[in-house]
Design an enzyme around this catalytic site. Sequence first.
Site, PDB file in Angstrom:
ATOM      1  N   THR A  28       0.838  -1.197   0.000  1.00  0.00           N
ATOM      2  CA  THR A  28       0.000   0.000   0.000  1.00  0.00           C
ATOM      3  C   THR A  28       0.870   1.244   0.000  1.00  0.00           C
ATOM      4  OG1 THR A  28      -1.766  -1.140   1.197  1.00  0.00           O
ATOM      5  CG2 THR A  28      -1.749   1.256   1.342  1.00  0.00           C
ATOM      6  N   GLY A  29       0.408   2.291  -0.678  1.00  0.00           N
ATOM      7  CA  GLY A  29       1.127   3.557  -0.684  1.00  0.00           C
ATOM      8  C   GLY A  29       1.475   4.000  -2.083  1.00  0.00           C
ATOM      9  N   THR A  31       4.384   4.375  -3.708  1.00  0.00           N
ATOM     10  CA  THR A  31       5.332   3.555  -4.463  1.00  0.00           C
ATOM     11  C   THR A  31       4.696   2.240  -4.870  1.00  0.00           C
ATOM     12  OG1 THR A  31       7.111   4.559  -3.155  1.00  0.00           O
ATOM     13  CG2 THR A  31       7.689   2.649  -4.489  1.00  0.00           C
ATOM     14  N   ALA A  87       8.181   1.501   2.143  1.00  0.00           N
ATOM     15  CA  ALA A  87       8.513   1.710   3.555  1.00  0.00           C
ATOM     16  C   ALA A  87       8.635   3.197   3.822  1.00  0.00           C
ATOM     17  CB  ALA A  87       9.816   1.006   3.917  1.00  0.00           C
ATOM     18  N   LYS A  98       6.764   1.208   8.899  1.00  0.00           N
ATOM     19  CA  LYS A  98       5.717   1.297   7.897  1.00  0.00           C
ATOM     20  C   LYS A  98       4.433   1.777   8.566  1.00  0.00           C
ATOM     21  CE  LYS A  98       5.156  -1.896   4.917  1.00  0.00           C
ATOM     22  NZ  LYS A  98       5.043  -0.751   3.959  1.00  0.00           N
ATOM     23  N   GLY A 101       0.642   5.153   5.513  1.00  0.00           N
ATOM     24  CA  GLY A 101      -0.655   5.119   4.836  1.00  0.00           C
ATOM     25  C   GLY A 101      -1.752   4.487   5.671  1.00  0.00           C
ATOM     26  N   GLU A 107      -0.604  -4.949   6.202  1.00  0.00           N
ATOM     27  CA  GLU A 107       0.721  -5.078   5.597  1.00  0.00           C
ATOM     28  C   GLU A 107       1.559  -6.103   6.359  1.00  0.00           C
ATOM     29  OE1 GLU A 107       1.757  -0.815   3.577  1.00  0.00           O
ATOM     30  OE2 GLU A 107       1.786  -0.893   5.757  1.00  0.00           O
TER      31      GLU A 107
END
Length: 223
Positions: A28-29, A31, A87, A98, A101, A107
Amino acid sequence: MTADELKIAVARAALPHVIPGDLLGVGTGSTANHFIDLLAAEKIEIAGAIASSEASAARLRGHGIKVLTLDEAIASGRRIPVYVNGADEIDPGLNLIKGGGGALTREKIVAAASDCFVCIADSSKCVNMLGRFPLPIEVVPMALGLVARELAKLGGVPKLREGFVTDNGNLILDVAGLKIAEPALFESELDHLTGTVTNGLFARRRADLALVSSADGVRALHA
Protein backbone atom coordinates in the site's frame (compact mmCIF):
# COMPACT_ATOMS: atom_id res chain seq x y z
CA MET A 1 15.07 13.02 -10.78
CA THR A 2 11.86 14.00 -9.05
CA ALA A 3 10.53 12.08 -6.05
CA ASP A 4 7.88 10.53 -8.27
CA GLU A 5 10.44 9.48 -10.87
CA LEU A 6 12.48 7.77 -8.15
CA LYS A 7 9.39 5.87 -7.02
CA ILE A 8 8.63 4.76 -10.57
CA ALA A 9 12.24 3.63 -11.11
CA VAL A 10 12.31 1.45 -8.01
CA ALA A 11 8.83 0.07 -8.69
CA ARG A 12 10.01 -0.97 -12.15
CA ALA A 13 13.09 -2.62 -10.63
CA ALA A 14 10.82 -4.88 -8.57
CA LEU A 15 9.05 -6.36 -11.61
CA PRO A 16 11.73 -9.04 -12.29
CA HIS A 17 11.08 -10.41 -8.80
CA VAL A 18 7.46 -11.23 -9.66
CA ILE A 19 6.99 -14.92 -10.41
CA PRO A 20 4.63 -15.30 -13.41
CA GLY A 21 1.77 -17.70 -12.81
CA ASP A 22 2.06 -17.52 -9.03
CA LEU A 23 0.45 -15.50 -6.25
CA LEU A 24 1.81 -12.08 -5.35
CA GLY A 25 1.52 -10.01 -2.19
CA VAL A 26 1.01 -6.32 -2.93
CA GLY A 27 1.48 -3.43 -0.52
CA THR A 28 0.00 0.00 0.00
CA GLY A 29 1.13 3.56 -0.68
CA SER A 30 2.37 5.75 -3.50
CA THR A 31 5.33 3.55 -4.46
CA ALA A 32 3.18 0.42 -4.31
CA ASN A 33 0.65 2.19 -6.54
CA HIS A 34 3.34 2.70 -9.19
CA PHE A 35 4.26 -0.97 -8.88
CA ILE A 36 0.62 -1.99 -9.44
CA ASP A 37 0.35 0.24 -12.50
CA LEU A 38 3.59 -1.11 -13.98
CA LEU A 39 2.59 -4.70 -13.23
CA ALA A 40 -0.55 -4.13 -15.27
CA ALA A 41 1.24 -2.22 -18.04
CA GLU A 42 3.81 -5.01 -18.47
CA LYS A 43 0.96 -7.56 -18.58
CA ILE A 44 2.71 -9.91 -16.16
CA GLU A 45 0.29 -12.80 -15.64
CA ILE A 46 -0.08 -13.84 -12.01
CA ALA A 47 -2.45 -16.29 -10.34
CA GLY A 48 -3.80 -13.50 -8.15
CA ALA A 49 -2.82 -10.73 -5.79
CA ILE A 50 -3.24 -10.54 -2.03
CA ALA A 51 -3.60 -6.85 -1.21
CA SER A 52 -2.69 -5.19 2.08
CA SER A 53 -5.46 -2.59 1.91
CA GLU A 54 -8.84 -1.91 0.36
CA ALA A 55 -7.27 0.90 -1.69
CA SER A 56 -4.67 -1.42 -3.24
CA ALA A 57 -7.30 -4.08 -3.87
CA ALA A 58 -9.43 -1.53 -5.73
CA ARG A 59 -6.46 -0.38 -7.81
CA LEU A 60 -5.57 -3.97 -8.72
CA ARG A 61 -9.15 -4.77 -9.71
CA GLY A 62 -9.26 -1.57 -11.74
CA HIS A 63 -6.45 -3.00 -13.85
CA GLY A 64 -8.25 -6.32 -14.23
CA ILE A 65 -5.92 -8.14 -11.84
CA LYS A 66 -7.58 -10.85 -9.76
CA VAL A 67 -7.57 -10.15 -6.02
CA LEU A 68 -7.79 -12.94 -3.46
CA THR A 69 -8.22 -12.77 0.28
CA LEU A 70 -5.45 -14.30 2.35
CA ASP A 71 -7.87 -17.02 3.49
CA GLU A 72 -8.60 -17.88 -0.14
CA ALA A 73 -4.89 -18.09 -0.88
CA ILE A 74 -4.25 -20.36 2.11
CA ALA A 75 -7.26 -22.56 1.29
CA SER A 76 -5.88 -23.03 -2.24
CA GLY A 77 -2.76 -24.57 -0.74
CA ARG A 78 -0.49 -22.14 -2.58
CA ARG A 79 2.29 -20.08 -1.03
CA ILE A 80 2.83 -16.36 -1.54
CA PRO A 81 6.41 -16.43 -2.82
CA VAL A 82 6.90 -12.65 -3.12
CA TYR A 83 5.48 -9.58 -1.39
CA VAL A 84 6.31 -6.12 -2.75
CA ASN A 85 5.74 -3.03 -0.63
CA GLY A 86 7.25 0.32 0.24
CA ALA A 87 8.51 1.71 3.55
CA ASP A 88 8.67 4.95 5.50
CA GLU A 89 12.11 4.15 6.94
CA ILE A 90 14.75 1.47 6.34
CA ASP A 91 17.76 0.86 8.58
CA PRO A 92 20.98 -0.96 7.58
CA GLY A 93 19.60 -4.28 8.85
CA LEU A 94 16.48 -3.88 6.65
CA ASN A 95 14.28 -3.27 9.67
CA LEU A 96 11.46 -0.97 8.65
CA ILE A 97 8.95 1.56 9.85
CA LYS A 98 5.72 1.30 7.90
CA GLY A 99 2.19 2.58 8.29
CA GLY A 100 2.33 6.10 6.94
CA GLY A 101 -0.65 5.12 4.84
CA GLY A 102 -2.40 3.51 7.79
CA ALA A 103 -2.38 -0.06 6.45
CA LEU A 104 0.25 -1.42 8.84
CA THR A 105 -1.79 -4.28 10.29
CA ARG A 106 -2.75 -5.81 6.97
CA GLU A 107 0.72 -5.08 5.60
CA LYS A 108 2.24 -7.00 8.50
CA ILE A 109 -0.17 -9.90 7.97
CA VAL A 110 0.71 -10.24 4.28
CA ALA A 111 4.41 -9.96 5.09
CA ALA A 112 4.08 -12.79 7.63
CA ALA A 113 2.39 -14.98 5.03
CA SER A 114 4.98 -14.37 2.29
CA ASP A 115 8.25 -16.17 1.61
CA CYS A 116 10.20 -13.13 0.39
CA PHE A 117 9.51 -9.50 1.28
CA VAL A 118 10.87 -7.10 -1.35
CA CYS A 119 10.86 -3.53 -0.05
CA ILE A 120 10.89 -0.71 -2.62
CA ALA A 121 11.80 2.86 -1.64
CA ASP A 122 13.88 5.86 -2.58
CA SER A 123 17.12 6.69 -0.77
CA SER A 124 15.49 9.37 1.41
CA LYS A 125 13.91 6.52 3.41
CA CYS A 126 17.30 5.09 4.47
CA VAL A 127 18.39 5.95 8.03
CA ASN A 128 21.07 4.75 10.41
CA MET A 129 18.53 4.31 13.23
CA LEU A 130 14.75 4.06 13.02
CA GLY A 131 12.59 6.71 14.65
CA ARG A 132 12.93 9.89 12.63
CA PHE A 133 9.59 9.03 11.01
CA PRO A 134 6.84 8.94 13.66
CA LEU A 135 6.01 5.32 14.45
CA PRO A 136 2.37 4.42 13.66
CA ILE A 137 0.45 2.34 16.19
CA GLU A 138 -3.00 0.96 15.36
CA VAL A 139 -5.20 1.21 18.43
CA VAL A 140 -8.67 -0.02 19.39
CA PRO A 141 -10.68 3.20 19.92
CA MET A 142 -11.62 2.38 23.52
CA ALA A 143 -7.93 2.11 24.47
CA LEU A 144 -6.72 5.33 22.85
CA GLY A 145 -5.98 7.23 26.05
CA LEU A 146 -4.52 4.19 27.80
CA VAL A 147 -2.14 3.38 24.97
CA ALA A 148 -1.12 7.03 24.55
CA ARG A 149 -0.24 7.20 28.26
CA GLU A 150 1.88 4.04 28.07
CA LEU A 151 3.67 5.24 24.94
CA ALA A 152 4.56 8.48 26.71
CA LYS A 153 6.12 6.41 29.51
CA LEU A 154 8.33 4.77 26.88
CA GLY A 155 9.65 8.17 25.82
CA GLY A 156 7.42 8.75 22.81
CA VAL A 157 5.19 11.67 21.92
CA PRO A 158 1.96 10.12 20.62
CA LYS A 159 -0.42 12.09 18.41
CA LEU A 160 -3.77 10.97 17.09
CA ARG A 161 -3.97 10.86 13.30
CA GLU A 162 -6.95 13.15 12.94
CA GLY A 163 -9.84 12.16 10.68
CA PHE A 164 -8.41 8.74 9.89
CA VAL A 165 -9.88 5.28 10.48
CA THR A 166 -8.10 2.12 9.36
CA ASP A 167 -9.65 -0.55 7.13
CA ASN A 168 -10.14 -2.48 10.37
CA GLY A 169 -12.16 0.30 12.02
CA ASN A 170 -9.40 1.41 14.39
CA LEU A 171 -7.39 4.59 15.08
CA ILE A 172 -3.73 5.47 14.52
CA LEU A 173 -1.36 7.05 17.00
CA ASP A 174 1.80 8.45 15.38
CA VAL A 175 4.62 8.40 17.92
CA ALA A 176 7.44 10.93 17.53
CA GLY A 177 10.62 11.32 19.57
CA LEU A 178 11.77 7.69 19.45
CA LYS A 179 15.29 6.39 18.80
CA ILE A 180 14.88 2.70 18.08
CA ALA A 181 18.25 1.04 18.57
CA GLU A 182 16.84 -2.48 18.98
CA PRO A 183 13.84 -2.68 16.64
CA ALA A 184 12.87 -6.34 17.21
CA LEU A 185 12.89 -5.98 20.99
CA PHE A 186 10.94 -2.72 20.88
CA GLU A 187 8.43 -4.23 18.45
CA SER A 188 7.77 -7.04 20.93
CA GLU A 189 7.47 -4.59 23.82
CA LEU A 190 4.89 -2.52 21.95
CA ASP A 191 2.93 -5.65 21.03
CA HIS A 192 2.27 -6.19 24.75
CA LEU A 193 0.54 -2.84 25.23
CA THR A 194 -3.10 -3.72 25.87
CA GLY A 195 -5.36 -2.08 23.31
CA THR A 196 -2.89 -2.01 20.45
CA VAL A 197 -3.64 -3.99 17.31
CA THR A 198 -0.11 -3.76 15.95
CA ASN A 199 2.74 -1.31 15.50
CA GLY A 200 4.58 -0.11 12.42
CA LEU A 201 7.91 -1.79 13.21
CA PHE A 202 8.79 -4.54 10.76
CA ALA A 203 11.78 -6.08 12.51
CA ARG A 204 10.81 -9.58 13.58
CA ARG A 205 9.61 -9.95 9.98
CA ARG A 206 11.92 -7.48 8.26
CA ALA A 207 12.49 -7.11 4.53
CA ASP A 208 14.54 -9.80 2.81
CA LEU A 209 15.60 -7.44 0.03
CA ALA A 210 15.41 -3.67 -0.30
CA LEU A 211 15.54 -1.99 -3.69
CA VAL A 212 16.54 1.64 -3.18
CA SER A 213 16.48 4.28 -5.91
CA SER A 214 18.55 7.44 -6.18
CA ALA A 215 19.77 9.73 -8.94
CA ASP A 216 22.54 7.17 -9.50
CA GLY A 217 20.12 4.30 -10.16
CA VAL A 218 18.64 1.45 -8.14
CA ARG A 219 20.74 -0.57 -5.72
CA ALA A 220 19.88 -3.81 -3.94
CA LEU A 221 20.37 -4.18 -0.18
CA HIS A 222 20.26 -7.65 1.40
CA ALA A 223 19.44 -8.57 4.98
